[in-house]
Design an enzyme around this catalytic site. Sequence first.
Site, mmCIF file in Angstrom:
data_model
loop_
_atom_site.group_PDB
_atom_site.id
_atom_site.type_symbol
_atom_site.label_atom_id
_atom_site.label_comp_id
_atom_site.label_asym_id
_atom_site.label_seq_id
_atom_site.Cartn_x
_atom_site.Cartn_y
_atom_site.Cartn_z
ATOM 1 N N ALA A 18 61.380 58.552 -9.888
ATOM 2 C CA ALA A 18 59.963 58.421 -10.249
ATOM 3 C C ALA A 18 59.761 58.551 -11.754
ATOM 4 C CB ALA A 18 59.127 59.467 -9.503
ATOM 5 N N ARG A 28 57.848 48.866 -20.876
ATOM 6 C CA ARG A 28 57.699 47.410 -20.765
ATOM 7 C C ARG A 28 56.320 46.966 -21.244
ATOM 8 N NH1 ARG A 28 59.805 48.507 -15.466
ATOM 9 N NH2 ARG A 28 62.054 48.118 -15.408
ATOM 10 N N SER A 47 68.358 58.553 -13.216
ATOM 11 C CA SER A 47 68.185 57.314 -12.444
ATOM 12 C C SER A 47 69.345 57.060 -11.485
ATOM 13 C CB SER A 47 68.045 56.118 -13.401
ATOM 14 O OG SER A 47 66.939 56.296 -14.249
ATOM 15 N N CYS A 51 70.259 59.364 -2.262
ATOM 16 C CA CYS A 51 70.539 58.935 -0.888
ATOM 17 C C CYS A 51 72.006 58.551 -0.700
ATOM 18 C CB CYS A 51 69.659 57.741 -0.518
ATOM 19 S SG CYS A 51 67.894 58.062 -0.675
ATOM 20 N N VAL A 88 62.096 72.043 -18.451
ATOM 21 C CA VAL A 88 60.725 72.433 -18.770
ATOM 22 C C VAL A 88 60.404 73.706 -18.002
ATOM 23 C CG1 VAL A 88 58.292 71.787 -18.595
ATOM 24 C CG2 VAL A 88 59.996 70.090 -19.300
ATOM 25 N N ASP A 293 59.392 63.046 -5.065
ATOM 26 C CA ASP A 293 59.515 64.044 -4.005
ATOM 27 C C ASP A 293 58.640 65.271 -4.200
ATOM 28 O OD1 ASP A 293 61.388 62.307 -3.036
ATOM 29 O OD2 ASP A 293 63.111 63.634 -3.299
ATOM 30 N N ASN A 315 60.414 55.367 -6.418
ATOM 31 C CA ASN A 315 60.453 54.228 -7.338
ATOM 32 C C ASN A 315 59.116 53.504 -7.399
ATOM 33 O OD1 ASN A 315 63.254 53.632 -8.583
ATOM 34 N ND2 ASN A 315 63.740 54.277 -6.494
ATOM 35 N N TYR A 436 64.693 33.594 15.765
ATOM 36 C CA TYR A 436 65.571 33.721 16.938
ATOM 37 C C TYR A 436 66.725 32.738 16.856
ATOM 38 C CZ TYR A 436 67.578 32.487 21.412
ATOM 39 O OH TYR A 436 68.480 32.191 22.399
ATOM 40 N N TRP A 444 63.610 37.274 23.503
ATOM 41 C CA TRP A 444 62.579 38.268 23.192
ATOM 42 C C TRP A 444 63.235 39.381 22.387
ATOM 43 C CZ3 TRP A 444 57.375 38.281 23.816
ATOM 44 C CH2 TRP A 444 56.829 37.278 24.634
#
Length: 462
Positions: A18, A28, A47, A51, A88, A293, A315, A436, A444
């Site tokens: 984040a 940017r 960065s 996960c 911090v 988080d 993100n 399909y 299905w």
Amino acid sequence: MNMSRTRERLVVIGGDAAGMSAASQARRLKGPGELEIVAFERGHFTSYSACGIPYWVGGDVTDRDELVARTPEEHRARDIDLRLRTEVTEIDPAGRRVRARDVESGEESWTSYDKLVIATGARPIRPDMPGADAAGVHGVQTLDDGQALLDTLEGTRGRRAVVVGAGYIGVEMAEALINRGYEVTVVNRGSEPMSTLDPDMGRLVHEAMEGLGITMVNDAEVTKILTGEDGGVRAVVTQDREFPADVVVLGIGVRPETALAKAAGLPLGPHGGLLTDRSMRVRGHEDIWSGGDCVEVLDLVSGQERHVPLGTHANKHGQVIGTNVGGGYATFPGVVGTAVSKVCDLEIARTGLREKDAHRVGLRFEAVSIESTSRAGYYPNASPMTVKMLAEHRTGRLLGVQIVGREGAGKRVDIAAVALTAGMTVEQMTALDLGYAPPFSPVWDPVLVAARKAAAKVRGSV
């Protein structure tokens, strides 16, 4: 004229998904001449994919650096003043400044800001019990945590591991330790692993874990961790049993890391996460944003705030924050609670509400389960899957879907995630025009089979 006095300063606390997404997006939109960006990160890395840590520990990912999306040097090359190993320790909203401490030297200094981003993430839950901080007991949240665990695994002669907790991290770490040749016991206080699923679906995960050689111990509360004469972990103790251990991994879950925010008087929600508006601005504070988080987000299905610590959200939060800080406009509307994982070749997915979630918010519902296959039954390697679906009583609004199956099962949950976001009914879902062909699906699709069954049950309840 001194440019540093005429341009705005953005301060970012936290150098992962984040925080650095926000910094990069703001850069940017605004060049160095318009916006100075200072980012503080107490660890060694930026960065990165938290996960991916279980797959690095387990050996599927061989190089730690493969988990790093953008290095500190790459951020600095974009005129972001990134300060690693700097923590911090205080936020002063009235003075519009933060105090930071160099982790190595202990030196402290204040940095003023015009705009602040709090992206402090989450911390692994460490139970308040004897031995929880012993050598050999590991939480796994950051790359530093992952490296510390690997160092323990490489320096330990014993091959017995105990994982405390059976959520996503606990299950994934159990598999990683099995892959490294450890004898693994998972101690879980719930009735089945994966409490993000209903127990009937969690039972399928339980069976798969035991098939891997993992010993599952459910309905068990850890009371203490025993240590040896060297101070290292020796065993995990529950109410009535003792499990020998050379290494312990805590997979109990995480809590928002919001001690700084709380001390600064910023608003926290019922789960301890920061509360923001849809622009990810901290409520009541015009120039402070937060994401990742450490925040709570709106659940679009239940309408309540919840804590959902996932890199996908972090993100997106960063992109929204960076756009707003950079002078644009963006919002984050909320989540439906989609997640996917695996144990060996068993894929586990869920989105929306579980039965107990629906009960908690006062929703009446119909629940159905179906068994199907990933491909046409006659096509080679068709694998079984179970799909559970919840629909609102009478209205038929989709409330949640859980899927457990082999290859080709997990990502089918995305169909349900889109349907939940769109507010579709199960009746409407039955008409979805999904792709399909025999190698990919039965005629299905399993999700639509569940929707048909749920729609019939809803019609019968009216």
